[in-house]
Design a protein around this motif. Structure first.
Motif, PDB file in Angstrom:
ATOM      1  N   LEU A   1       0.808  -1.217   0.000  1.00  9.57           N
ATOM      2  CA  LEU A   1       0.000   0.000   0.000  1.00  9.57           C
ATOM      3  C   LEU A   1       0.842   1.267   0.000  1.00  9.57           C
ATOM      4  O   LEU A   1       0.337   2.347  -0.299  1.00  9.57           O
ATOM      5  CB  LEU A   1      -0.939   0.001   1.210  1.00  9.57           C
ATOM      6  CG  LEU A   1      -2.013  -1.082   1.213  1.00  9.57           C
ATOM      7  CD1 LEU A   1      -2.723  -1.127   2.556  1.00  9.57           C
ATOM      8  CD2 LEU A   1      -3.005  -0.862   0.079  1.00  9.57           C
TER       9      LEU A   1
ATOM     10  N   PHE B   1       2.091   2.560   2.724  1.00  7.28           N
ATOM     11  CA  PHE B   1       1.649   3.287   3.914  1.00  7.28           C
ATOM     12  C   PHE B   1       2.751   3.352   4.955  1.00  7.28           C
ATOM     13  O   PHE B   1       3.478   2.387   5.164  1.00  7.28           O
ATOM     14  CB  PHE B   1       0.444   2.597   4.548  1.00  7.28           C
ATOM     15  CG  PHE B   1      -0.874   2.839   3.845  1.00  7.28           C
ATOM     16  CD1 PHE B   1      -0.952   3.481   2.625  1.00  7.28           C
ATOM     17  CD2 PHE B   1      -2.043   2.403   4.426  1.00  7.28           C
ATOM     18  CE1 PHE B   1      -2.162   3.683   1.995  1.00  7.28           C
ATOM     19  CE2 PHE B   1      -3.270   2.598   3.816  1.00  7.28           C
ATOM     20  CZ  PHE B   1      -3.339   3.246   2.601  1.00  7.28           C
TER      21      PHE B   1
ATOM     22  N   GLN C   1       0.158   6.040   9.074  1.00  8.98           N
ATOM     23  CA  GLN C   1      -1.045   5.877   8.250  1.00  8.98           C
ATOM     24  C   GLN C   1      -1.798   4.605   8.629  1.00  8.98           C
ATOM     25  O   GLN C   1      -3.024   4.610   8.706  1.00  8.98           O
ATOM     26  CB  GLN C   1      -0.673   5.846   6.767  1.00  8.98           C
ATOM     27  CG  GLN C   1      -0.246   7.197   6.220  1.00  8.98           C
ATOM     28  CD  GLN C   1       0.298   7.091   4.820  1.00  8.98           C
ATOM     29  OE1 GLN C   1       1.233   6.334   4.568  1.00  8.98           O
ATOM     30  NE2 GLN C   1      -0.280   7.851   3.897  1.00  8.98           N
TER      31      GLN C   1
ATOM     32  N   ILE D   1      -5.733   4.287  10.149  1.00  6.86           N
ATOM     33  CA  ILE D   1      -6.843   3.531   9.548  1.00  6.86           C
ATOM     34  C   ILE D   1      -7.278   2.346  10.400  1.00  6.86           C
ATOM     35  O   ILE D   1      -8.380   1.846  10.243  1.00  6.86           O
ATOM     36  CB  ILE D   1      -6.524   3.054   8.116  1.00  6.86           C
ATOM     37  CG1 ILE D   1      -5.391   2.036   8.097  1.00  6.86           C
ATOM     38  CG2 ILE D   1      -6.263   4.223   7.192  1.00  6.86           C
ATOM     39  CD1 ILE D   1      -5.226   1.288   6.785  1.00  6.86           C
TER      40      ILE D   1
ATOM     41  N   ARG E   1      -9.853  -3.479   4.019  1.00  5.42           N
ATOM     42  CA  ARG E   1     -10.623  -2.346   3.489  1.00  5.42           C
ATOM     43  C   ARG E   1      -9.833  -1.585   2.429  1.00  5.42           C
ATOM     44  O   ARG E   1     -10.414  -0.986   1.525  1.00  5.42           O
ATOM     45  CB  ARG E   1     -11.021  -1.384   4.619  1.00  5.42           C
ATOM     46  CG  ARG E   1     -12.166  -1.871   5.476  1.00  5.42           C
ATOM     47  CD  ARG E   1     -12.695  -0.771   6.390  1.00  5.42           C
ATOM     48  NE  ARG E   1     -11.678  -0.229   7.281  1.00  5.42           N
ATOM     49  CZ  ARG E   1     -11.375  -0.703   8.484  1.00  5.42           C
ATOM     50  NH1 ARG E   1     -12.030  -1.748   8.959  1.00  5.42           N
ATOM     51  NH2 ARG E   1     -10.454  -0.135   9.233  1.00  5.42           N
ATOM     52  N   GLU E   2      -8.507  -1.628   2.539  1.00  8.22           N
ATOM     53  CA  GLU E   2      -7.634  -0.931   1.589  1.00  8.22           C
ATOM     54  C   GLU E   2      -7.294  -1.783   0.373  1.00  8.22           C
ATOM     55  O   GLU E   2      -6.561  -1.351  -0.505  1.00  8.22           O
ATOM     56  CB  GLU E   2      -6.356  -0.478   2.284  1.00  8.22           C
ATOM     57  CG  GLU E   2      -6.580   0.564   3.357  1.00  8.22           C
ATOM     58  CD  GLU E   2      -7.152   1.868   2.806  1.00  8.22           C
ATOM     59  OE1 GLU E   2      -6.738   2.287   1.697  1.00  8.22           O
ATOM     60  OE2 GLU E   2      -8.009   2.461   3.477  1.00  8.22           O
TER      61      GLU E   2
ATOM     62  N   HIS F   1      -5.837   1.914  -4.894  1.00 11.67           N
ATOM     63  CA  HIS F   1      -6.545   3.178  -4.772  1.00 11.67           C
ATOM     64  C   HIS F   1      -5.822   4.341  -5.438  1.00 11.67           C
ATOM     65  O   HIS F   1      -6.401   5.375  -5.676  1.00 11.67           O
ATOM     66  CB  HIS F   1      -6.781   3.516  -3.299  1.00 11.67           C
ATOM     67  CG  HIS F   1      -7.692   2.536  -2.632  1.00 11.67           C
ATOM     68  ND1 HIS F   1      -9.014   2.397  -2.960  1.00 11.67           N
ATOM     69  CD2 HIS F   1      -7.463   1.613  -1.678  1.00 11.67           C
ATOM     70  CE1 HIS F   1      -9.565   1.444  -2.223  1.00 11.67           C
ATOM     71  NE2 HIS F   1      -8.640   0.950  -1.441  1.00 11.67           N
TER      72      HIS F   1
END
Length: 98
Positions: free
Chosen positions: A14, A16, A20, A24, A57-58, A81
């Protein structure tokens, strides 16, 4: 449940930072770092579940041992995303935890 290696890999896919992921998932950045580095003897199951749900969810899919023979446990990205390629696990460090 998910492993420290899967957490590191999911975060890298991701792109991240620890902060981050903390935002989340609701799991403290300190606990995420400890879990990723396998410093805590037994990670809290509720924290691991929160991390797993946040990653899912990501767009992260967790692969259990035996799900994709001949490989073992792992992760893959189901959806993306943004257009970034993320960070490779070996490039995760304190300077990019932002």
């Amino acid at each position: 449940m998910i492993t420290p290696a899967q957490i590191r890999a999911a975060r890298a896919l991701l792109g991240f930072s620890v902060d981050q992921v903390s935002a989340i998932s609701g799991v403290s950045a300190f606990l995420i770092i400890q879990t990723e580095e396998e410093r805590s003897a037994t990670p809290d199951q509720a924290a691991l579940l929160s991390l797993r749900q946040a990653f899912e969810r990501e767009g992260i899919v967790f692969i259990a041992d035996g799900d994709c023979p001949p490989g073992g446990m792992g992760v893959r990205l189901a959806t993306r995303h943004d257009g970034s390629e993320g960070l490779r696990p070996e490039n995760l460090n304190a300077t990019n935890d932002g």
